[in-house]
Write an enzyme that holds these catalytic residues in place. Sequence first.
Site, PDB file in Angstrom:
ATOM      1  N   ASP A  18      -2.873 -18.489   0.258  1.00  0.00           N
ATOM      2  CA  ASP A  18      -3.870 -19.074  -0.652  1.00  0.00           C
ATOM      3  C   ASP A  18      -4.646 -20.206   0.018  1.00  0.00           C
ATOM      4  OD1 ASP A  18      -1.528 -20.549  -0.664  1.00  0.00           O
ATOM      5  OD2 ASP A  18      -1.470 -20.890  -2.826  1.00  0.00           O
ATOM      6  N   ASP A  27      -6.346  -7.017   4.037  1.00  0.00           N
ATOM      7  CA  ASP A  27      -7.464  -6.364   3.362  1.00  0.00           C
ATOM      8  C   ASP A  27      -8.371  -7.414   2.731  1.00  0.00           C
ATOM      9  OD1 ASP A  27      -8.943  -4.177   2.285  1.00  0.00           O
ATOM     10  OD2 ASP A  27      -8.011  -4.593   0.340  1.00  0.00           O
ATOM     11  N   LYS A  34       3.272 -15.656   2.179  1.00  0.00           N
ATOM     12  CA  LYS A  34       3.444 -16.344   0.894  1.00  0.00           C
ATOM     13  C   LYS A  34       4.942 -16.631   0.770  1.00  0.00           C
ATOM     14  CE  LYS A  34       1.912 -17.866  -3.103  1.00  0.00           C
ATOM     15  NZ  LYS A  34       1.017 -19.036  -3.240  1.00  0.00           N
ATOM     16  N   ASP A  51     -12.269  -9.160   4.397  1.00  0.00           N
ATOM     17  CA  ASP A  51     -13.577  -9.134   3.712  1.00  0.00           C
ATOM     18  C   ASP A  51     -14.099 -10.554   3.513  1.00  0.00           C
ATOM     19  OD1 ASP A  51     -13.424  -6.358   3.533  1.00  0.00           O
ATOM     20  OD2 ASP A  51     -14.158  -6.308   1.469  1.00  0.00           O
ATOM     21  N   TYR A  98       0.822  -1.213   0.000  1.00  0.00           N
ATOM     22  CA  TYR A  98       0.000   0.000   0.000  1.00  0.00           C
ATOM     23  C   TYR A  98       0.856   1.264   0.000  1.00  0.00           C
ATOM     24  CZ  TYR A  98      -4.693  -1.903   0.854  1.00  0.00           C
ATOM     25  OH  TYR A  98      -5.902  -2.520   0.741  1.00  0.00           O
TER      26      TYR A  98
HETATM   27  C1  IPM Z   1     -10.286  -1.236   4.239  1.00  0.00           C
HETATM   28  C2  IPM Z   1     -10.575  -0.565   2.929  1.00  0.00           C
HETATM   29  C3  IPM Z   1      -9.430   0.391   2.625  1.00  0.00           C
HETATM   30  C4  IPM Z   1      -8.170  -0.445   2.491  1.00  0.00           C
HETATM   31  C5  IPM Z   1      -9.650   1.278   1.396  1.00  0.00           C
HETATM   32  C6  IPM Z   1     -10.924   2.074   1.487  1.00  0.00           C
HETATM   33  C7  IPM Z   1      -8.479   2.192   1.158  1.00  0.00           C
HETATM   34  O1  IPM Z   1     -10.761  -1.509   1.917  1.00  0.00           O
HETATM   35  O2  IPM Z   1     -10.190  -0.513   5.260  1.00  0.00           O
HETATM   36  O3  IPM Z   1     -10.180  -2.449   4.273  1.00  0.00           O
HETATM   37  O4  IPM Z   1      -7.896  -1.011   1.419  1.00  0.00           O
HETATM   38  O5  IPM Z   1      -7.439  -0.528   3.481  1.00  0.00           O
HETATM   39 MG    MG Z   2     -10.788  -3.506   2.595  1.00  0.00          MG
END
Ligand code: IPM
Ligand code: MG
Length: 375
Positions: A226, A250, A194, A254, A144
């Site tokens: 993975d 990240d 990884k 999710d 990032y």
């Molecule tokens: C998160 C979001 C952020 C990230 C974005 C909005 C920059 O997806 O907080 O997980 O990628 O960190």
């Molecule tokens: Mg995110």
Amino acid sequence: MTAQTFHILCLPGDGVGPEVIHEARQTLDLIASSRPVEFVWSEAAFGGAAIDAHGVPLRDEDADLAANSDSVLLGAVGGPKWENVAPEIRPEAGLLGLRQRLGLFANLRPIKVLEALVDASPMKAEIVRGTDLLIVRELTGGIYFGKPSEQMETSEGRSAVDTLVYSEIEIQRLIDLGFELAKGRRNKVTSVDKANVMASSRLWRTIANEVAERHPDTQLEHALVDSCAMRLLLRPTDYDVMVMENMFGDILSDEAAVLAGSLGMLPSASLSGRKPIREGTSAVQFGMYEPIHGSAPDIAGQNKANPCGAILSAAMMLRISFGLDGEANAIESAINATLEDGIRTADLPLPGSQPVGTTEFGDKVRAHLGRVLGS
Ligand code: IPM
Ligand code: MG
């Protein structure tokens, strides 16, 4: 008894951000009305709202305000309206800049499947039941933030580069925190990497082993990202604390959110390890707290968003930044009790019952909370 005073900067952000933050704030104010604590609020525009108002996703003076607060409560940023602004002033750039400015290197994302929501998950109940894991994501390093990160023209056409770089210090402090957090839990750390391909991951694994030597009572396992992504959905109860670099975190957070039934359920805390700098504060640790979900522009302004992620983020703030464990537990019980009553927002459909709106859900939580606090 004199009240402890805590200064909180509120950054409602975009889309459903202001709606869910309103519920979290009301909930904290209810705590303040029945306990010897006082919350002093300030507020600033953030993300798209700040681009509209000031031409940048976060003004320097508002970033200063954040640094001088005891903690920050954040909604969500972004939306289609700002998709075409220059990359350096995108709402997301504001969020990344704030994380870096505040030194928030550790992002805690607890994924807990509540018994009342076992059936709300798209996954089989017998798989998700009992899931209680904590993703500890590195937040201010890795791909990032590595340089170079750019697109260029070459003789063979367009090309682009991003850089994944980690220093020993960045890796070590994150994994150390993971081990500390595991002590209050089931004493197991899964380090995700990884290492079969990437040099940064091999350093990550080496350091994880070194940290583990200092914590002989905690079990360390290594997992390749993975296969870990697969096991997370097949056997989520295998996991306790999971430590990983920024982008893996990240993605996996999710994915893990699916287990809980809805992204709307999940809170997060971002920590720098520093004490608040405000003179005379009784806060123990600075932090920024936000629901994991995004700004959900498709349902913004419709009173449909699930405020649980935001309210549970407020509970994390009470526990981690202010040391108010009892009050944090009370909020979590109130959310639980509300869901047990079969009260749900539209993201968590319950056959045979009508969903309630954001504000109604918040009111029900506070009705339970009022009873818990009063007793
Ligand atoms: C998160 C979001 C952020 C990230 C974005 C909005 C920059 O997806 O907080 O997980 O990628 O960190
Ligand atoms: Mg995110």
